[in-house]
Design an enzyme around this catalytic site. Structure first.
Site, PDB file in Angstrom:
ATOM      1  N   GLY A  31       0.822  -1.222   0.000  1.00  0.00           N
ATOM      2  CA  GLY A  31       0.000   0.000   0.000  1.00  0.00           C
ATOM      3  C   GLY A  31       0.848   1.260   0.000  1.00  0.00           C
ATOM      4  CB  ALA A  32       4.334   1.745  -0.847  1.00  0.00           C
ATOM      5  CB  SER A  33       0.458   3.826  -4.613  1.00  0.00           C
ATOM      6  OG  SER A  33      -0.787   3.500  -4.033  1.00  0.00           O
ATOM      7  CG  ASP A  81      -5.744  -6.635  -5.052  1.00  0.00           C
ATOM      8  OD1 ASP A  81      -5.830  -6.795  -3.815  1.00  0.00           O
ATOM      9  OD2 ASP A  81      -6.728  -6.382  -5.770  1.00  0.00           O
ATOM     10  CB  VAL A  82      -2.607  -7.132   0.061  1.00  0.00           C
ATOM     11  CG1 VAL A  82      -1.328  -6.316  -0.077  1.00  0.00           C
ATOM     12  CG2 VAL A  82      -3.775  -6.267   0.512  1.00  0.00           C
ATOM     13  CG  ASN A 108       0.917   1.247   4.896  1.00  0.00           C
ATOM     14  OD1 ASN A 108       0.641   1.940   5.856  1.00  0.00           O
ATOM     15  ND2 ASN A 108       0.601   1.620   3.642  1.00  0.00           N
ATOM     16  CB  SER A 163      -6.136   1.775  13.601  1.00  0.00           C
ATOM     17  OG  SER A 163      -6.961   2.885  13.904  1.00  0.00           O
ATOM     18  CE1 TYR A 176      -8.993   0.685   8.889  1.00  0.00           C
ATOM     19  CE2 TYR A 176      -9.603   2.039  10.767  1.00  0.00           C
ATOM     20  CZ  TYR A 176      -8.685   1.680   9.811  1.00  0.00           C
ATOM     21  OH  TYR A 176      -7.461   2.292   9.758  1.00  0.00           O
ATOM     22  CE  LYS A 180      -6.052  -1.019   9.990  1.00  0.00           C
ATOM     23  NZ  LYS A 180      -4.805  -1.309   9.259  1.00  0.00           N
TER      24      LYS A 180
END
Ligand code: NAD
Length: 274
Positions: A31-33, A81-82, A108, A163, A176, A180
């Site tokens: 997710g580094a973009s 795509d994870v 991430n 989170s 969500y 987490k």
């Protein structure tokens, strides 16, 4: 005598023992973009690491790689795509065979509910998307990565991103939060089972850092009110304020820390209830 300086972008540089060094470490970030993942990639590359930036959006990943290379850093990208578990496994196996594993993995990539609904109205599709992205992928990618760390005798470090909602309930984003919380639990279980290979697993739990995932809320009246009333330091975090936790877990400064979750939240979770 010990000389510790803090450079302008907040990176510790210890002149004597390089305790927090990540120089020449191979680091894979999912997710580094965008957002925090992009920040971790730029920061770690700036500190001398070779970063592999993963994500679904090729153009944005290219921009991250180009920015790193323009600053004389080392980076490469991988479209990943994870939630495509089998495909992730195949792509990572190919990569790790080429570069002989990585020293550090940062899980991430994450998503919140597309539509914020009370738990009474949550759908099975909501569960699947969030749990696949935020939880099952962490297990999947950690396992593949740990096997290659072991194969190449790397005493690696895995950093999962949880989170503050792991410890707090918020109406409309319950799944969500559950995902987490489970990331913290998964971190402990992985830490226990990977310890025999010399691999550490820790989590960072950010509070409020304005990114695509939450900017609508942060900008809203309710968001501004929350920042002022519920966070002891009364503001959102700046990206660089995650660097302390990032370098701690990525470097040899944490060789005796595993299964831990560090909250970086301006005191949000320890605030008084009233
Ligand atoms: P963001 O939306 O900018 O980043 C999330 C990244 O994950 C995006 O690049 C997105 O494309 C990627 N992603 C989502 N699903 C994916 C998939 N299936 N495959 C690959 N990549 C996928 O938001 P962010 O705030 O930078 O979030 C990064 C991480 O930090 C997330 O795990 C998020 O839950 C966590 N987090 C953020 C905050 C905050 O305040 N911003 C607080 C707590 C936790």
């Amino acid at each position: 005598m010990l000389f510790i300086t803090i450079s302008k972008n907040g990176i510790f540089s210890n002149m004597q023992n390089k305790l927090f060094s990540v120089k020449n470490k191979k680091i894979l970030i999912t997710g580094a973009s965008s957002g925090l993942g992009r920040h971790y990639a730029l920061t770690l590359a700036n500190a001398g690491a070779f970063v592999i930036v993963c994500g679904r959006r090729e153009q944005l990943l290219n921009e991250v790689v180009n920015e790193i290379k323009a600053n004389n850093g080392k980076a490469k990208m991988l479209i990943l795509d994870v939630t495509k578990f089998k495909e992730s496994e195949e792509k990572l196996k190919e990569l790790y065979s080429q570069i002989e594993g990585v020293d550090i993995l940062i899980n991430n990539a994450g998503c919140t509910a597309r539509v914020k609904r009370p738990i009474l109205d949550v759908t099975l599709e909501d569960w699947d998307e969030i749990i696949d992205t935020n939880l099952k992928s962490v297990w999947n990618i950690s396992n593949i990565t740990a096997k290659y760390m072991h194969k190449y005798s790397i005493k690696g470090s895995i950093i999962n991103i949880s989170s503050t909602v792991a410890n707090r309930a918020r109406i409309g984003n319950s799944i969500y939060g559950i995902s987490k919380s489970a990331v913290v639990s998964l971190t402990q279980k992985l830490a226990l089972e990977y310890a025999q290979f010399g691999i550490r697993v820790n989590a960072i739990a950010p509070g409020f850092f304005e990114t695509d995932i939450n900017s609508a809320f942060v900008k809203s009246e309710a968001g501004q009110e929350l920042l002022k009333r519920s966070i002891p330091v009364a503001r959102k975090g700046e990206f660089d304020e995650l660097n302390g936790a990032l370098f701690l877990f990525a470097s040899n400064a944490s060789t005796y820390i595993t299964g831990e979750c560090l909250f970086v939240d301006g005191g949000y979770i320890i605030n008084s209830i009233v």
